[in-house]
Design a protein around this motif. Structure first.
Motif, short mmCIF file in Angstrom:
data_model
loop_
_atom_site.label_atom_id
_atom_site.label_comp_id
_atom_site.label_asym_id
_atom_site.label_seq_id
_atom_site.Cartn_x
_atom_site.Cartn_y
_atom_site.Cartn_z
N ILE A 1 60.38 -25.30 11.08
CA ILE A 1 59.22 -26.13 10.77
C ILE A 1 59.64 -27.57 10.53
O ILE A 1 58.99 -28.52 11.00
CB ILE A 1 58.46 -25.56 9.56
N GLN B 1 63.00 -20.02 8.77
CA GLN B 1 61.82 -20.55 9.45
C GLN B 1 61.44 -21.93 8.93
O GLN B 1 60.90 -22.75 9.67
CB GLN B 1 60.66 -19.56 9.27
N ALA C 1 55.27 -23.49 4.38
CA ALA C 1 55.12 -24.23 5.64
C ALA C 1 54.75 -25.69 5.39
O ALA C 1 55.33 -26.61 6.00
CB ALA C 1 54.06 -23.56 6.51
N VAL D 1 52.12 -24.32 12.44
CA VAL D 1 52.74 -23.02 12.19
C VAL D 1 51.66 -21.95 12.34
O VAL D 1 50.58 -22.07 11.77
CB VAL D 1 53.34 -22.96 10.77
N ALA E 1 54.85 -28.89 7.78
CA ALA E 1 53.76 -28.50 8.67
C ALA E 1 52.52 -29.34 8.43
O ALA E 1 52.16 -29.63 7.28
CB ALA E 1 53.43 -27.03 8.50
#
Length: 300
Positions: A40, A36, A78, A52, A83
Motif C-alpha cells: 500500500i 501488505q 490501509a 485497497v 491508501a
C-alpha cells in the motif's frame, strides 16, 4: 475513505479517471498485515490515488475454509499506510447466481504448489479487481510468487492496460515471511520456521558459487534444516516462467520450499530473476519479530 460496495467504488474510480490521476491498487483477502502495508505504501508513493480492495475470494478458499478479519482494523491499517480509499465487498456482489468464470493458465499452478494452492482462482480474483478498478499500476508481493508471476502473465495475455509491480517479500529479522496465516504461531515457533528461509538462501549461495546440479543442491538441504515441531515437505528449484522443476540451475529461477506444522503448510521462496539477485540475494524488507502470540484466526 471507505466505500462499502462495488457501485460506490466504481463511482469513485470513474471520477478519479475523469481527472486523469494515476491509480495504484492492492488487492487483499482482508486480515491486513505489515507485508501488505508495504504494498500500500508503494502504491501511494508511486501514484496519485491508492486503492485497497478487501474481500475474501471464496473460490480461492479450500472447501469449508474461511478467513476471519476485522474490516475496521483493515481500513485503519490501509489508511495509515497511505491508501486513499478502501473498497470492500461481499459474496452477494462478487459471486451472484450463475457465476462461473475462472482464468486458466495451463498446469503451471499445479507444478508450483499443487491443487491446494488454488492459483487459478487467486489469479482470477486479482484480474477481476484489476478489470474493475482499471489501475495504472497494481502491486503484488513476492511472498506469493506464483500469484505475482501468473497475474503479470494474465495481464499481458489479456491486453490489460495495467503495469504489474512486484514488491520484495517483507520478512521478520529471522527470515520468516509475514503472513496472516502465521498468526497461530508463537515467536519460538517462528524462530524454528526461520530454518526454511535459511535453507533456501543457502541453496542460492551454492548456485552463486557455481553448483548447478539441482539433485545435489536439494540433497544438501536435508541435514541443514533443523526442525523440531515442523516437517520439511520439500525444497525445489523451478523455472521462473513455467514452474517446471529444473535439472540444472539456470536463471531466471525460483528456489521454493514448504514446511508443515499445526496442519498448515507454509510456503517460502526466493525469486532469482538475474545474476545480481543470485549473488547479492533478494532485496527483502526486514522487520522486528512480534512480541506477543496472535490468536488462531486464519483458516485458509
Amino acid at each position: 475513505m471507505h466505500l462499502a460496495c462495488l457501485s460506490a467504488g466504481k463511482t469513485f474510480i470513474r471520477e478519479v479517471a475523469r481527472t486523469g490521476q494515476t491509480i495504484g491498487t492492492v488487492h487483499t483477502f482482508g486480515a491486513l498485515h505489515r507485508g501488505q502495508a508495504e504494498l500500500i505504501r508503494r502504491a501511494a508513493v508511486e501514484n496519485d490515488v491508492a486503492i485497497v480492495t478487501v474481500h475474501p475470494n471464496k473460490i480461492q478458499l479450500r472447501s469449508g475454509g474461511s478467513c476471519d478479519f476485522n474490516l475496521d482494523e483493515d481500513i485503519g491499517l490501509a489508511l495509515r499506510s497511505g491508501a486513499t480509499a478502501v473498497i470492500s465487498s461481499n459474496d452477494t456482489e462478487m459471486f451472484p447466481p450463475g457465476y462461473r468464470t475462472v482464468i486458466a493458465q495451463g498446469d503451471g499452478h499445479l507444478r508450483l504448489g499443487g491443487p491446494d494452492t488454488c492459483l487459478d482462482e487467486a489469479v482470477t480474483g486479482a484480474i477481476r479487481w484489476i478489470c474493475y478498478a482499471r489501475p495504472t499500476r497494481s502491486y503484488f508481493g513476492l511472498k506469493d510468487i506464483g500469484r505475482a508471476i501468473l497475474v503479470k502473465r494474465a495481464v499481458a495475455d489479456l491486453l490489460l492496460d495495467c503495469e504489474i509491480r512486484f514488491v520484495p517479500t517483507v520478512r521478520y529479522k529471522n527470515g520468516v515471511p509475514i503472513s496472516s496465516c502465521l498468526r497461530r504461531f508463537n515467536p519460538s515457533e517462528l524462530d524454528e520456521l526461520s530454518c526454511l528461509f535459511t535453507t533456501l538462501n543457502d541453496v542460492r549461495k551454492e548456485i552463486a558459487r557455481g553448483v548447478s546440479s539441482v539433485k545435489d543442491l536439494v540433497a544438501s538441504t536435508t541435514p541443514q534444516t533443523k526442525f523440531r515441531l515442523f516437517k520439511l515437505d520439500f525444497v525445489r528449484i523451478l523455472d521462473a516462467d513455467s514452474f517446471e522443476d529444473l535439472a540444472q540451475a539456470k536463471l531466471p529461477l525460483i528456489i521454493f520450499g514448504a514446511a508443515t506444522a499445526h496442519g498448515l503448510k507454509i510456503f517460502d521462496s526466493i525469486y532469482v530473476p538475474d545474476q545480481d539477485t543470485l549473488v547479492k540475494g533478494p532485496s527483502d524488507i526486514w522487520i522486528d519479530l512480534p512480541e506477543r502470540c496472535w490468536p488462531d484466526d486464519c483458516t485458509l
